[in-house]
Design a protein around this motif. Structure first.
Motif, mmCIF file in Angstrom:
data_model
loop_
_atom_site.group_PDB
_atom_site.id
_atom_site.type_symbol
_atom_site.label_atom_id
_atom_site.label_comp_id
_atom_site.label_asym_id
_atom_site.label_seq_id
_atom_site.Cartn_x
_atom_site.Cartn_y
_atom_site.Cartn_z
ATOM 1 N N LEU A 20 0.828 -1.194 0.000
ATOM 2 C CA LEU A 20 0.000 0.000 0.000
ATOM 3 C C LEU A 20 0.867 1.250 0.000
ATOM 4 O O LEU A 20 1.966 1.260 0.569
ATOM 5 C CB LEU A 20 -0.901 0.024 1.237
ATOM 6 N N HIS A 21 0.356 2.307 -0.610
ATOM 7 C CA HIS A 21 0.975 3.620 -0.517
ATOM 8 C C HIS A 21 0.209 4.426 0.532
ATOM 9 O O HIS A 21 -1.000 4.636 0.387
ATOM 10 C CB HIS A 21 0.915 4.359 -1.850
ATOM 11 N N PRO A 22 0.868 4.901 1.577
ATOM 12 C CA PRO A 22 0.163 5.724 2.562
ATOM 13 C C PRO A 22 -0.027 7.146 2.056
ATOM 14 O O PRO A 22 0.716 7.614 1.185
ATOM 15 C CB PRO A 22 1.101 5.702 3.770
ATOM 16 N N GLY A 23 -1.019 7.825 2.613
ATOM 17 C CA GLY A 23 -1.194 9.235 2.316
ATOM 18 C C GLY A 23 -0.327 10.067 3.239
ATOM 19 O O GLY A 23 -0.425 9.939 4.464
ATOM 20 N N SER A 24 0.538 10.902 2.688
ATOM 21 C CA SER A 24 1.395 11.754 3.510
ATOM 22 C C SER A 24 0.563 12.915 4.052
ATOM 23 O O SER A 24 0.009 13.707 3.291
ATOM 24 C CB SER A 24 2.566 12.293 2.686
ATOM 25 N N VAL A 25 0.477 13.001 5.380
ATOM 26 C CA VAL A 25 -0.371 14.003 6.023
ATOM 27 C C VAL A 25 0.447 14.814 7.023
ATOM 28 O O VAL A 25 1.510 14.381 7.472
ATOM 29 C CB VAL A 25 -1.579 13.345 6.725
ATOM 30 N N GLY A 38 -9.768 7.625 0.392
ATOM 31 C CA GLY A 38 -9.658 6.176 0.444
ATOM 32 C C GLY A 38 -8.301 5.620 0.812
ATOM 33 O O GLY A 38 -8.089 4.400 0.717
ATOM 34 N N PHE A 39 -7.359 6.458 1.232
ATOM 35 C CA PHE A 39 -6.084 5.926 1.698
ATOM 36 C C PHE A 39 -6.317 5.050 2.928
ATOM 37 O O PHE A 39 -7.060 5.419 3.838
ATOM 38 C CB PHE A 39 -5.115 7.055 2.045
ATOM 39 N N GLU A 40 -5.669 3.910 2.945
ATOM 40 C CA GLU A 40 -5.831 2.985 4.068
ATOM 41 C C GLU A 40 -5.003 3.403 5.283
ATOM 42 O O GLU A 40 -5.327 3.038 6.417
ATOM 43 C CB GLU A 40 -5.418 1.569 3.649
ATOM 44 N N ILE A 41 -3.904 4.138 5.031
ATOM 45 C CA ILE A 41 -2.949 4.506 6.074
ATOM 46 C C ILE A 41 -2.531 5.952 5.849
ATOM 47 O O ILE A 41 -2.379 6.398 4.710
ATOM 48 C CB ILE A 41 -1.693 3.613 6.014
ATOM 49 N N GLY A 42 -2.314 6.674 6.939
ATOM 50 C CA GLY A 42 -1.681 7.987 6.866
ATOM 51 C C GLY A 42 -0.239 7.875 7.325
ATOM 52 O O GLY A 42 0.110 6.998 8.125
ATOM 53 N N MET A 43 0.607 8.759 6.807
ATOM 54 C CA MET A 43 2.017 8.785 7.200
ATOM 55 C C MET A 43 2.381 10.197 7.617
ATOM 56 O O MET A 43 2.176 11.155 6.857
ATOM 57 C CB MET A 43 2.897 8.345 6.025
ATOM 58 N N PHE A 44 2.904 10.330 8.840
ATOM 59 C CA PHE A 44 3.361 11.620 9.343
ATOM 60 C C PHE A 44 4.860 11.509 9.577
ATOM 61 O O PHE A 44 5.303 10.838 10.509
ATOM 62 C CB PHE A 44 2.615 11.982 10.621
ATOM 63 N N ALA A 45 5.640 12.140 8.713
ATOM 64 C CA ALA A 45 7.095 12.035 8.756
ATOM 65 C C ALA A 45 7.700 13.048 9.720
ATOM 66 O O ALA A 45 7.148 14.132 9.928
ATOM 67 C CB ALA A 45 7.670 12.238 7.362
ATOM 68 N N GLY A 46 8.867 12.701 10.257
ATOM 69 C CA GLY A 46 9.570 13.636 11.119
ATOM 70 C C GLY A 46 9.957 14.895 10.383
ATOM 71 O O GLY A 46 9.886 16.004 10.931
#
Length: 288
Positions: A20-25, A38-46
């Motif tokens: 899966l590709h996460p949505g960068s939030v 419809g993103f299954e996962i969110g990604m919060f980067a440092g």
């Protein structure tokens, strides 16, 4: 709030057979948009945390409390399982334990702890260094000890592929797997052979922090070699910066506010702010 169900969903995705590709939030609105799309996962980067919260580059000047507070704001905005980049855990193994406690309380579904020597030590500018494997193992054990909800995913992370080579990357991954982490996050993979060697050596789900163009962007291929999450970068935040810059510049230069391009229409603004819900609550509770 009760965070376990979204953590269970995150774990189910790690245990699945698809990449899966996460949505960068980076804030409440971006998280809602990712969930609505419809993103299954969110990604919060440092790095995005540093830029969005304190307007600084990714040099580990953001504090744990600032990062955890923003993660909480993202989590409370919806129901999207959130993976976060907890960098080096903001210090040594004791700090790692505290980091896990704070981010678990903030509602994250999964977090990565990396073995990069951070913040940048004196005299090493321009050089990426890794901590010894033994110290990395200690950090992973501390992270697992800090976890109270067993559904929270603790993920080991290493950039060894590009720093010290594939053999060291595999050795670190095996060591962190033995320590008990739930998945392994790798950066710097450029060749299929590197990824396939890791897949052969490590039984854990694999997360990739971005890959080169070509076969490594084929999700069917990535799925077949154990990759369950592959980042695509953090373009949404960069796009938001560009749009804000262009809009403010145009206004400063005398543009007609009603003729600006790229402005979200009223119906989209209402949707992402959940205006209909708030109007209904006002009617139910304030109308008298």
């Amino acid at each position: 709030m009760h965070w376990t169900p979204r953590r269970e969903r995150f774990r189910a995705l790690l245990a699945g057979d698809r990449c899966l590709h996460p949505g960068s939030v980076y804030d409440a609105i971006s998280a809602r948009i990712a969930e609505d799309l419809g993103f299954e996962i969110g990604m919060f980067a440092g790095s995005i945390g540093s830029m969005s919260v304190i307007g600084a580059p990714d040099l580990i000047t953001l504090t744990l409390s600032e990062f955890a507070q923003q993660a909480y704001r993202i989590n409370r905005a919806g129901n999207l399982p959130l993976l976060v980049d907890a960098d080096h855990g903001y210090g040594n193994a004791l700090n790692v334990k505290r980091t896990v406690e704070e981010l678990e309380s903030a509602g994250v579904a999964g977090l990565t702890i990396e073995d990069t020597d951070l913040p940048q030590p004196f005299g090493t500018v321009g050089k990426t260094r890794l901590i010894p494997i033994a110290e990395g193992i200690g950090k992973m054990k501390a992270a697992l000890a800090g976890r109270q909800d067993p559904t929270l995913a603790v993920i080991g992370r290493t950039s060894a592929v590009q720093v010290t080579g594939i053999e060291d990357a595999i050795a670190r991954a095996r060591a962190y797997e033995a320590a008990g982490v739930d998945a392994m996050f790798f950066t710097g993979i450029k060749e299929k052979a590197e990824l396939e060697a890791i897949h052969t050596a490590v039984r854990l789900p694999i997360i990739l922090g971005g890959v080169a163009a070509g076969a490594l962007r084929d999700r069917d291929y990535l799925s077949s070699v154990g990759v369950r999450i592959c980042l695509q970068g953090h373009q949404p935040f960069a796009a938001a910066v560009q749009a804000t810059y262009a809009t403010l510049k145009a206004l400063r230069e005398g543009a007609d506010p009603d003729a600006l391009p790229g402005v979200a229409p009223a119906d989209l603004m209402k949707r992402v702010t959940r205006e209909d819900d708030h109007r209904r609550w006002m009617q139910d509770w304030l109308a008298g």
